[in-house]
Design a protein around this motif. Sequence first.
Motif, PDB file in Angstrom:
ATOM      1  N   GLY A  38     -33.239 -43.059 -14.527  1.00 32.09           N
ATOM      2  CA  GLY A  38     -34.520 -43.536 -15.034  1.00 32.09           C
ATOM      3  C   GLY A  38     -34.892 -42.844 -16.326  1.00 32.09           C
ATOM      4  N   ILE A  39     -35.836 -43.418 -17.047  1.00 30.11           N
ATOM      5  CA  ILE A  39     -36.359 -42.809 -18.262  1.00 30.11           C
ATOM      6  C   ILE A  39     -37.158 -41.574 -17.891  1.00 30.11           C
ATOM      7  N   MET A  40     -37.822 -41.676 -16.734  1.00 29.21           N
ATOM      8  CA  MET A  40     -38.599 -40.540 -16.235  1.00 29.21           C
ATOM      9  C   MET A  40     -38.552 -40.608 -14.720  1.00 29.21           C
ATOM     10  N   CYS A  41     -39.075 -39.582 -14.085  1.00 30.06           N
ATOM     11  CA  CYS A  41     -39.053 -39.536 -12.624  1.00 30.06           C
ATOM     12  C   CYS A  41     -40.455 -39.866 -12.122  1.00 30.06           C
ATOM     13  N   LEU A  42     -40.574 -40.935 -11.373  1.00 25.96           N
ATOM     14  CA  LEU A  42     -41.908 -41.330 -10.893  1.00 25.96           C
ATOM     15  C   LEU A  42     -42.193 -40.807  -9.488  1.00 25.96           C
ATOM     16  N   THR A  43     -41.208 -40.171  -8.905  1.00 26.47           N
ATOM     17  CA  THR A  43     -41.455 -39.497  -7.627  1.00 26.47           C
ATOM     18  C   THR A  43     -41.744 -38.021  -7.932  1.00 26.47           C
ATOM     19  N   ASP A  44     -41.942 -37.246  -6.874  1.00 25.15           N
ATOM     20  CA  ASP A  44     -42.214 -35.821  -7.086  1.00 25.15           C
ATOM     21  C   ASP A  44     -40.943 -34.976  -6.997  1.00 25.15           C
ATOM     22  N   ASP A  45     -39.781 -35.628  -7.043  1.00 32.60           N
ATOM     23  CA  ASP A  45     -38.522 -34.879  -6.994  1.00 32.60           C
ATOM     24  C   ASP A  45     -38.433 -33.903  -8.163  1.00 32.60           C
ATOM     25  N   GLY A  46     -37.776 -32.782  -7.904  1.00 32.98           N
ATOM     26  CA  GLY A  46     -37.764 -31.715  -8.887  1.00 32.98           C
ATOM     27  C   GLY A  46     -36.627 -31.742  -9.884  1.00 32.98           C
ATOM     28  N   LEU A  47     -35.612 -32.552  -9.627  1.00 36.15           N
ATOM     29  CA  LEU A  47     -34.413 -32.471 -10.470  1.00 36.15           C
ATOM     30  C   LEU A  47     -33.787 -33.841 -10.662  1.00 36.15           C
ATOM     31  N   LEU A  48     -33.350 -34.121 -11.888  1.00 37.13           N
ATOM     32  CA  LEU A  48     -32.621 -35.367 -12.143  1.00 37.13           C
ATOM     33  C   LEU A  48     -31.785 -35.229 -13.404  1.00 37.13           C
ATOM     34  N   TYR A  49     -30.810 -36.123 -13.522  1.00 34.11           N
ATOM     35  CA  TYR A  49     -30.058 -36.214 -14.777  1.00 34.11           C
ATOM     36  C   TYR A  49     -30.965 -36.861 -15.810  1.00 34.11           C
ATOM     37  N   THR A  50     -31.128 -36.224 -16.959  1.00 42.29           N
ATOM     38  CA  THR A  50     -32.011 -36.795 -17.972  1.00 42.29           C
ATOM     39  C   THR A  50     -31.309 -36.992 -19.306  1.00 42.29           C
ATOM     40  N   GLY A  51     -29.991 -36.834 -19.323  1.00 43.99           N
ATOM     41  CA  GLY A  51     -29.292 -36.995 -20.591  1.00 43.99           C
ATOM     42  C   GLY A  51     -27.987 -37.747 -20.403  1.00 43.99           C
ATOM     43  N   SER A  52     -27.017 -37.413 -21.264  1.00 49.56           N
ATOM     44  CA  SER A  52     -25.712 -38.070 -21.226  1.00 49.56           C
ATOM     45  C   SER A  52     -24.663 -37.180 -20.557  1.00 49.56           C
ATOM     46  N   GLU A  53     -25.104 -36.290 -19.683  1.00 50.31           N
ATOM     47  CA  GLU A  53     -24.175 -35.305 -19.117  1.00 50.31           C
ATOM     48  C   GLU A  53     -22.968 -35.939 -18.433  1.00 50.31           C
ATOM     49  N   LYS A  54     -23.206 -37.047 -17.730  1.00 48.83           N
ATOM     50  CA  LYS A  54     -22.103 -37.656 -16.976  1.00 48.83           C
ATOM     51  C   LYS A  54     -21.371 -38.719 -17.791  1.00 48.83           C
ATOM     52  N   ALA A  55     -21.775 -38.893 -19.036  1.00 51.53           N
ATOM     53  CA  ALA A  55     -21.204 -39.969 -19.849  1.00 51.53           C
ATOM     54  C   ALA A  55     -20.211 -39.422 -20.875  1.00 51.53           C
ATOM     55  N   TYR A  56     -19.281 -40.293 -21.243  1.00 54.75           N
ATOM     56  CA  TYR A  56     -18.334 -40.010 -22.315  1.00 54.75           C
ATOM     57  C   TYR A  56     -19.092 -39.873 -23.629  1.00 54.75           C
ATOM     58  N   PRO A  57     -18.735 -38.972 -24.541  1.00 60.02           N
ATOM     59  CA  PRO A  57     -17.649 -37.997 -24.440  1.00 60.02           C
ATOM     60  C   PRO A  57     -18.084 -36.668 -23.833  1.00 60.02           C
ATOM     61  N   PHE A  58     -19.354 -36.523 -23.516  1.00 61.84           N
ATOM     62  CA  PHE A  58     -19.849 -35.228 -23.041  1.00 61.84           C
ATOM     63  C   PHE A  58     -19.117 -34.773 -21.775  1.00 61.84           C
ATOM     64  N   SER A  59     -18.919 -35.718 -20.849  1.00 65.62           N
ATOM     65  CA  SER A  59     -18.332 -35.372 -19.559  1.00 65.62           C
ATOM     66  C   SER A  59     -16.885 -34.886 -19.690  1.00 65.62           C
TER      67      SER A  59
END
Lengths: 495, 495
Positions: A141-162
């Motif tokens: 998501g663009i942002m987290c609409l639940t109260d969860d504390g942690l999420l992927y917010t960038g391209s960490e899992k995407a090529y070429p970063f991963s």
Amino acid sequence: MSEQSKTNPCQARNARDIDQWDSDTDVAVVGFGGAGGCAAIEAADEGAKVTIFELASEGGGSTAMSSAEIYMGGNGGTRVQRACGFEDSTEAMFTYMMMSAGPQADEAKIRNYCEHSVEHFNWLVDHLGVPFKDSFHKERGIMCLTDDGLLYTGSEKAYPFSEHAKPAPRGHNLYVEGDNGGPMFMKIVTENVEKREQITINYETRVLCLVVDDDNAVVGLVIRQDQKEYTVRVHKGVILCAGGFVMNEDMLAKYAPKLLSGNNAIGNPGDTGTGIMMGMSVGAAAINMHEGFISIPYYPPATITSGILVNDKGQRFINEDVYHSRLGQAVLNEPGDRFYFILTVEQYGDYEKMNYMGAGIAGTGETPEELEGELGLRKGTLQNSIAIYNEDVANGDDTQFHKAAEWLQPLAPPLVALDVTPGRGVFVPMFTLGGLDTLPTGEVVNPQRDVITGLYAAGRTACGIVRRADGYSSGMSVGDATFSGRLAGRQAAAN
Amino acid sequence: MSEQSKTNPCQARNARDIDQWDSDTDVAVVGFGGAGGCAAIEAADEGAKVTIFELASEGGGSTAMSSAEIYMGGNGGTRVQRACGFEDSTEAMFTYMMMSAGPQADEAKIRNYCEHSVEHFNWLVDHLGVPFKDSFHKERGIMCLTDDGLLYTGSEKAYPFSEHAKPAPRGHNLYVEGDNGGPMFMKIVTENVEKREQITINYETRVLCLVVDDDNAVVGLVIRQDQKEYTVRVHKGVILCAGGFVMNEDMLAKYAPKLLSGNNAIGNPGDTGTGIMMGMSVGAAAINMHEGFISIPYYPPATITSGILVNDKGQRFINEDVYHSRLGQAVLNEPGDRFYFILTVEQYGDYEKMNYMGAGIAGTGETPEELEGELGLRKGTLQNSIAIYNEDVANGDDTQFHKAAEWLQPLAPPLVALDVTPGRGVFVPMFTLGGLDTLPTGEVVNPQRDVITGLYAAGRTACGIVRRADGYSSGMSVGDATFSGRLAGRQAAAN
């Protein structure tokens, strides 16, 4: 531009021309957002008398308007990362952030940020009382609409970063439902500021300019309150935390014309560049001024990630699982008049309900050929892109753009095309990423990197760890603002 | 970077700290290239006493190292344009140059340049004695190796420029065989300077910094000759004509990291940014600092224009008939690991003899499919690009990228691929296009566009009419340098 006013409201004055000082303080903080608040707290905790000057009638700045995700990790992981089962290494975080910042990366700053990121998390939690829930938010998501504390917010899992840095989620979201992290975060910061007796807050106060001595050391400020000007003698340092310049169209045109392709300036109305200009008036270097965050926020729904993005030649040009500003930047770099997301009916799914980016349907087709024709694309172009993509999907390997396997689904007709061309209704948010050059300590430097005595900057007034839209991750700005604010506050107080 | 020397050789000094003035002049010109020479001539012709300070032991600057093509036209055409049968309108030239400069165009400067371009031509010819032959050079080239006086040196005839502005050749080449325009031009300028008694030239002299009074007006210089420092009182104005900063790696990394993709810095060794830094030290705005000329000079032979350029997905992405720096910029913007020119044997033609860009052969094929395989491209990608291109060529219309009809030839096997990937042997020249913000008069301004009294800039020390690699045309730099030098000289003398 040459017809503009000849008055320069930000030009520094010389102390020799100041008849009297109306008040004094050890550390003056210009702007009460995330950076200014954290700077004031640290400076006060180091024993300094601190005065905050804020143009608005309350604190908050752009941080209060944001989701206030905070990008943190490394060192084995923050409490939340570890509780959610993610081990994060400082090196992985450093590598990711260096790639994110590209050739203009400030290695010393990024290194310092990564090495002290868990400590920063602990400071926010233990010292300020910022709450984070130990839970992981799985949806993209663009942002987290639940109260969860942690999420992927960038391209960490995407090529070429991963390929270069082991992914970990580093976006920390406050323990609150809905998009309410920013107000909550600034409420906590404000309470922390207010309870410190050494800190005085002046709202509805405009800082007009810096005051320098004959050696160009910053020794004071001129402010305006209730239409009157007052002088403030500053003993230890002025910390400029007055935001960026996305609200100043002249400055955008001069320094960051590519941001004019955006249609939604993200920031508070005070982001007019006055902090940067005050710094420049005493010889500070402003760097990275041409760069900014600019984005096409194409998810939610996350299912769009499984579609393909093509240009007006029917060509794909980026892996669609990257962070939204990396895709937005790629669209702006790509020549062409039209850009389309090609989706199956399933991928289109809940788009109408969740539509965040405002793109309209450009065409539909019972076959790729029919859609190609409806979009006015040259025969054989989109068809070929879809054929190649579908073959690669069948083999579980996006040979062309390396979208991660989890997003690979065949483009099975009927198909629908969303028009994501900037300027045709799609939401294109932007803000600036250039500012005053600073040392990791927050000390402002001139083009030769000599320190300008008595001057500090933090948040978007400084050029921090974040340098490019194509490497951005949510939480990097509030992370940088709060961390750089703290460092500047500490350094100024130690003077 | 923070470990750098703490001494700032360019920081301005205050006149109060100057014990005595060792010499004086009306107008001081810092740097003796094309801009400085023309500034000195104009200032002297306006009656001022002029002193030129040049670091090297002779004049010339980067202009002498260039081909010294000069971009001129409009107003019905220069003498050479008209003699060659080209009528050129000021509006067409203005439209082309505005497109060239992109969103960061300085409209007032470009307007002034176009309106006075024929007058500038006449001044060069009649006043200085610069010779141009009334002949048109038809071949497409990076430079003109014959003595022809006129050629196309930009993207005037290419899409999208040709759709908006009537093309005309505007590159004026000096009446000399070979690549000898620069030395000849600076010889003529130097003779003109030397014959003016009001002009004094100081060679082997480093200007250390500006001297300002308490109102930040520039009133002098500190120079170094034979290891000794001297002060120079300047009555009317200092004109900074000290080039750009392509020879300063620290500045490139900080301000123009994209130029680090180049491998051949174009300029003289003095292009270290000292003029720009001297200006910044008194509060001048440096703008467009991230932009530079960067190029893949893929012609001659001109026949390469008829091939297609593809990325590592086998996709075309630009019309191959644009100016070489527009293509080079597009390559750098394009994601991907490899870039190839796909050519027929005929198009390859004289490449080995004329090879200017240094690209090697990456593969050959009796069929598109074979070449695709040899280049390691995914099956079906390059084949499809070639099939579509050949169909369009047969119809006389490059539907995808709009290369002009004169370059459309079928890609008939056998085919050869040249590897034009930056970093793999190909020649990638670059120079900077950012500098001090000035009014059209040459007066240097601060970020609010207030004039800094007594300070002028011209040539690459200023940010002139040329702003981007993707809109560059040969002759724009020497055109801008000589024209802006003249204006600054005239304005300073009139003080």
